[in-house]
Design an enzyme around this catalytic site. Structure first.
Site: not given
Ligand code: GLU
Length: 465
Positions: A238-242
């Protein structure tokens, strides 16, 4: 053998993310490998969440990756009359029925079932009711109570569900719009799709869809459910990972061939080979070699592949691709040396097109500051004389080749009794401003004698005698 037909069926509710791109790629590869057709279908029945902007972003992402489609894009929103026809057909044959239960009634039943420790499944109240004209209704599929729905998944092996576990699926909402599981079946059947490759978040939908195929007497396609992509912490990417948008990678200076190569290896392998072009893949890809476990997104590996493709890329193409990034940096390549020649000096070391663009700036903007430490160390009291000798020799050269420039440095070292380390770094800083740059011979070659001379004179003017 009849033609194989594959499809990618994104819902246009956002950009093309890496998971979707990988699904598209697997479908595309299988279609190309088997000389079949690849069809693009936009699943926009959820009118409230679908946008034209998302459609455009998805098409742009596919085009960037080189995944061309043979038919489409088809839009489900154009097919409402067809879906309606099939709903009527199922109603007429008794395989579907109108359900008049209100949302409140359903909610009460759900709660009661949960309280009794059971599964909240529709209880079939309306299965055998006569028509109730004027009353709002949804249409439900009459799911068989016995038997199993099973398939041999091309990636996961045999998967089987007990039909009694499945609900009487709503196929048409009270506003008359059809639901996802229903329209997917109609479209895949009408479009003659032979293999459905999609994310494994759809595994639970597949038995419901198989029952619909059977009820409508459509041939059931093969299914292949691709494991999801995880982040480094093993949770769903997800966006948390980049960045998860494919186009964000373009904007971060990645090449489409690196992205394709990375995505395909995320879950598929071919011996211990790492580097695959699209045409290699068309030859070597097989869905059976897609692994059953989730792939972990590794940005370092993507970066490594990108560096490989920049290093081995065609300089003319790289020059074109780097141009917008130079513009962003207010650099106009028309004002200086050939961009293709510039690229050749940089592609060995640049890992992204942004690094390539940053590395190219000094060729076009000569009013840079000098790296302070490097200048203090290498702009010595002896430097002006050595740099002067270099300019004189450069001006006397009949032809400015890299070999001739190298030879000329050798001569200076011999004549002055110095080592290359006593002149090279000063030249490097004078020409580029920094201590890490392309090779000095290559830089001089690209800049030309006039510009080299100008830069050296500018540097010499800063050196105190
Ligand atoms: N539209 C669905 C999605 O974006 C795909 C459905 C399918 O491939 O069957 O998840």
């Amino acid at each position: 053998m009849s033609e194989v037909r594959l499809r990618f069926a994104p819902s246009p509710t956002g950009y093309l993310h890496v998971g979707g791109a990988r699904t598209a790629l697997f479908n595309w590869l299988l279609a190309r490998k088997q000389h079949g057709k690849f069809i693009l279908r936009i699943e926009d029945t959820d009118v409230a969440r679908s946008t034209q902007e998302s459609v455009d972003a998805i098409l742009e992402g596919m085009t960037w990756l080189g995944l061309d489609w043979d038919e489409g894009p088809f839009y489900q929103s154009d097919n409402f009359p067809i879906y309606r026809e099939y709903v009527e057909k199922l109603l007429a044959s008794g395989k579907a029925y109108k359900c008049y239960c209100s949302a409140e009634e359903l909610e009460a039943k759900r709660e009661a079932a949960l309280k009794a420790g059971g599964k909240p499944k529709y209880d079939g109240t309306c299965r055998d009711l006569p028509d109730q004209p004027g009353k709002p209704y949804v249409v439900r599929f009459r799911t068989p109570h016995d038997g199993t729905s099973a398939w041999v998944d091309l990636i996961k092996g045999t998967i089987s569900f007990e039909n009694k576990e499945l609900d009487d699926l709503i196929i048409q909402r009270s506003d008359g719009t059809p639901t996802y599981n229903f329209v997917v079946v109609i479209d895949d059947a009408v479009m003659g799709i032979t293999t459905v490759i999609r994310g494994d978040d759809h595994v639970n939908n597949t038995p419901r869809q198989i029952l619909l195929y059977e009820a409508l007497e459509f041939p059931v396609p093969h299914f292949a459910h691709v494991p999801m992509i995880l982040g480094a912490d093993k949770t769903r990417l997800s966006k948390r990972h980049g960045a998860t948008s494919v186009m964000a990678y373009r904007d971060m200076g990645y090449l489409p061939e690196a992205m394709v190569n990375y995505l395909v290896r995320l879950g598929w392998s071919y011996g211990d080979e790492e580097i695959f072009t699209l045409s290699d893949l068309v030859e070597k890809f097989s869905i059976e070699n897609v692994g059953r476990s989730a792939g972990v997104f590794n940005p370092d590996k993507l970066l490594w592949l990108n560096a490989h493709y920049i290093k081995t890329g065609d300089p003319e193409r790289l020059a074109q691709l780097v141009t917008p990034f130079l513009k962003q940096r207010q650099v106009d390549p028309a004002t200086g040396p050939s961009l293709v020649e510039v690229v050749k000096t940089l592609q060995e070391r640049a890992r992204t097109m942004l690094e390539l663009a940053d590395g190219a700036i000094f060729y076009y903007n000569s009013d840079f500051d000098y790296d302070a430490k490097g200048a203090a160390k290498h702009f010595t009291a002896e430097a002006p004389e050595l740099l002067g000798a270099l300019v004189a020799k450069l001006e006397a050269l009949p032809a400015l080749t890299v070999e001739a420039i190298e030879q000329l440095f050798k001569e200076i070292c011999e004549e002055k009794g110095i080592k290359l380390g006593q002149i090279g770094p000063a030249v490097r800083i004078a020409l580029s401003g920094v201590t890490a740059s392309p090779g000095i011979y290559e830089m001089i070659h690209v800049l030309g004698v006039e510009e080299t001379k100008k830069r050296i004179e500018r540097a010499v003017a800063t050196i105190k005698p």
